[in-house]
Design a protein around this motif. Structure first.
Motif, PDB file in Angstrom:
ATOM      1  N   GLY A 188       0.813  -1.212   0.000  1.00 18.42           N
ATOM      2  CA  GLY A 188       0.000   0.000   0.000  1.00 18.42           C
ATOM      3  C   GLY A 188       0.845   1.260   0.000  1.00 18.42           C
ATOM      4  O   GLY A 188       0.545   2.226  -0.713  1.00 18.42           O
ATOM      5  N   SER A 189       1.922   1.251   0.789  1.00 20.61           N
ATOM      6  CA  SER A 189       2.821   2.410   0.828  1.00 20.61           C
ATOM      7  C   SER A 189       3.525   2.594  -0.506  1.00 20.61           C
ATOM      8  O   SER A 189       3.672   3.724  -0.997  1.00 20.61           O
ATOM      9  CB  SER A 189       3.852   2.229   1.950  1.00 20.61           C
ATOM     10  N   GLY A 233       1.258   4.056  -3.012  1.00 18.93           N
ATOM     11  CA  GLY A 233       1.099   5.493  -2.795  1.00 18.93           C
ATOM     12  C   GLY A 233       2.158   6.276  -3.543  1.00 18.93           C
ATOM     13  O   GLY A 233       1.865   7.324  -4.158  1.00 18.93           O
ATOM     14  N   TYR A 274       1.293   6.052  -7.307  1.00 12.61           N
ATOM     15  CA  TYR A 274       0.187   6.955  -7.661  1.00 12.61           C
ATOM     16  C   TYR A 274       0.669   8.406  -7.705  1.00 12.61           C
ATOM     17  O   TYR A 274       0.283   9.176  -8.594  1.00 12.61           O
ATOM     18  CB  TYR A 274      -0.952   6.819  -6.653  1.00 12.61           C
ATOM     19  N   MET A 275       1.497   8.790  -6.739  1.00 14.00           N
ATOM     20  CA  MET A 275       2.034  10.146  -6.726  1.00 14.00           C
ATOM     21  C   MET A 275       2.853  10.402  -7.984  1.00 14.00           C
ATOM     22  O   MET A 275       2.701  11.444  -8.653  1.00 14.00           O
ATOM     23  CB  MET A 275       2.902  10.375  -5.490  1.00 14.00           C
ATOM     24  N   SER A 314      -3.585  -0.888  -9.043  1.00  8.75           N
ATOM     25  CA  SER A 314      -4.029  -1.650  -7.867  1.00  8.75           C
ATOM     26  C   SER A 314      -3.854  -3.153  -8.052  1.00  8.75           C
ATOM     27  O   SER A 314      -3.854  -3.899  -7.074  1.00  8.75           O
ATOM     28  CB  SER A 314      -5.496  -1.343  -7.568  1.00  8.75           C
TER      29      SER A 314
END
Length: 336
Positions: free
Chosen positions: A175-176, A179, A182-183, A238
């Motif tokens: 998940g990290s 992130g 996505y950024m 995802s």
């Protein structure tokens, strides 16, 4: 092969085949575009700048990215866990080349984006446009560096990423890591879109007819195409959470290669208008010498051509201060 095993074979290899085919197509397109750019910059306008060197470097890196993709798809990438259940070496190679490919991808698209930004920077006059491009270069490089190091050091030891079946270790929370991805994707899309739309403002005040302005803005603005590939890839990110990682991330691999190929192609096509005009001139019954000698380089000074100051009477004050215009700025300039 029996009919009972054929569906399993198709499911196991379908993703790999798609990865290989699409990667090969966009690698070929980008390679042709870079070759055309080099021909224009070295043989026609004779002004090979640092932006040209960067796009060539990006192409070399893209070849490395494609090789990693081909090797990965020939082993484990794109294949299901069911297919790989008794093929541990394919699993190992699949994860290894996925890891190497992502590193090559980050460097490739970052260098390509810098090349496009530098190309546009040579056409800017107004300070606000220069600062926008500097911001694009800084943001793109910053998120690229962050993504680069997170990709390399996401597992401890590093080799645990591909040797997870053989050694002990651990990886950071997915998940990290997502992130960060996505950024990166969001910033990359914004940077590409900005470089795609900025040329409209760069040429808005030049004394060209509307048809010529539209053509020039369109050619320079094709960096928007690369931003589209980044955006299309976002919904598939995802899938990296799936336990069937090598198969579930097939679309991520495909769109990463599409993004790299389109970015390099976009950066190269922005400079090939002189060769299009040369071919048009050769095909014409009365070739126009003006269409060949009036094409100016983006960077550096063209050797053996007429000084651009000879045409200042036909340009606006704004255009006369543009250091290295890409094409003639007069209203009679033909559009390919």
């Amino acid at each position: 092969m029996s009919s009972s095993t054929h569906p399993h074979w198709t499911m196991g290899h379908g993703g790999s085949n798609a990865i290989i085919i699409i990667t090969a197509i966009f690698l070929g397109i980008s390679l042709v575009a870079v070759c055309l750019r080099c021909f224009v910059r070295l043989r026609i306008v004779r002004a090979f700048g640092c932006d040209d060197a960067l796009i060539v470097a990006a192409m070399v890196l893209n070849v490395g990215f494609a090789v990693c993709t081909f090797l990965g798809a020939s082993s484990g990438m794109g294949k299901t866990m069911a297919y790989l259940a008794d093929r541990p070496e394919d699993v190992r190679r699949g994860f290894l080349f996925w890891w190497l490919g992502q590193i090559m991808y980050i460097i490739t698209v970052t260098v390509g984006r810098l090349s496009i930004a530098i190309t546009l920077l040579r056409l800017t006059v107004e300070r606000i446009h220069k600062w926008i491009l500097y911001a694009v270069m800084a943001l793109s490089t910053a998120v690229g560096v962050v993504f680069f190091f997170f990709t390399i050091f996401q597992c401890q030891p590093i080799s645990y990423y591909w040797d997870r079946l053989l050694i002990d270790g651990h990886c950071m929370d997915i998940g990290s890591l997502l992130g960060i991805v996505y950024m990166y994707s969001g910033v990359a899309a914004v940077c590409d879109f900005t470089m795609g739309i900025l040329p409209v403002f760069l040429i808005w005040r030049l004394q060209m007819n509307r048809r010529t302005k539209a053509a020039v803005a369109g050619i320079l603005g094709i960096a928007c195409i690369a931003s589209a590939a980044v955006i299309v890839r976002i919904p598939f990110l995802s899938s990296a959470k799936s336990e069937d990682f090598l198969h579930a991330t097939t679309e991520i691999s495909i769109w990463s290669n599409v993004e790299a190929g389109l970015g390099i192609t976009a950066g190269s096509l922005a400079t090939v208008r002189p060769i299009i005009r040369m071919w048009s001139s050769m095909a014409s019954s009365i070739p126009s010498q003006h269409s060949l000698i009036a094409s100016y380089p983006i960077s550096g000074k063209r050797r053996g051509t007429v000084d651009s100051r000879d045409d200042t009477n036909s340009h606006s004050t704004y255009a006369s201060h543009t250091a290295q215009p890409l094409w003639p700025l007069g209203t009679t300039d033909p559009v390919p």
